[in-house]
Enzyme design. Structure first.
Site: not given
Length: 218
Positions: A9, A132
């Site tokens: 990412c 996350d």
């Protein structure tokens, strides 16, 4: 071959995108959030997406973005998945799916098992969930902070939808994270950077090798 899916990412340059693709990334994330050091313009994103198309799934990462902004990303970049990494409600994901005809991923910030309860609501709409770590106090970034949590809280989680582990991963600990959590997909951003926002091709390759080297029991 490993069954582990890997998302790299926050890619923002052609050389690091190339490294991720050549090393076998399954998903590549493009960040559309001006406060992030990994932010890309629509023009940059179009070039990077063209490199990845047909080789890896393109994920557009957004944070509390309005429908007009999402429409422009869909029209110009044409991602495979739109990731919502803010405080978006399940209804926002549903609206985006209908309006843009694209798959959606919801990122959730967690630190303990109780934080997973809301995931069941999002799982009714989202095609993917991403877990996350909660950002440190004072951080303006919802993710990419290099913060970790107890990966074991994801063990045996059943959402009827695929999900991935993110937060504090790097080439040295990703294999252990996979084993402790039992996940079959991982996401990394800061863990493959030589400085904040600057990806390192060697670290990207090392991360993919480490993650793909884990065999999933089946």
């Amino acid at each position: 071959m490993s069954d582990i899916k890997v998302k790299i990412c926050g890619l923002s340059t052609e050389d690091t995108m190339e490294a991720a693709l050549e090393a076998g990334a399954d998903m590549v994330g493009l960040m559309f959030f001006p406060k992030s050091p990994r932010h890309v313009t629509l023009s940059q994103a179009c070039k990077l997406a063209d490199m990845a198309r047909g080789k890896a799934e393109i994920v557009a990462v957004t944070v509390n973005m309005d429908l007009d902004g999402l429409s422009r990303i869909k029209e110009l970049v044409n991602p495979d998945i739109i990731q919502f990494h803010g405080e978006e409600a399940p209804e926002s994901l549903a609206a985006a799916k209908v309006m843009h005809g694209t798959r959606v991923m919801k990122a959730m910030s967690i630190s303990e098992k109780a934080d997973l309860e809301a995931a069941h609501y999002y799982a009714m709409v989202a095609d993917w969930l991403l877990f996350d770590a909660k950002p440190p106090k004072g951080s303006e970034l919802p993710g990419g902070n290099g913060v970790s949590y107890d990966w074991r809280i994801l063990k045996d989680l059943d959402l009827k939808k695929p999900f991935m582990l993110s937060g504090g991963l790097d080439p040295d600990n990703v294999a252990e994270a996979i084993r402790l959590s039992g996940v079959t997909a991982v996401d990394v951003s800061s863990g493959v950077e030589r400085e904040k926002g600057v990806k390192d091709s060697d670290l990207i390759r090392a991360f993919l090798a480490a993650a793909k080297g884990v065999k999933v029991p089946g």
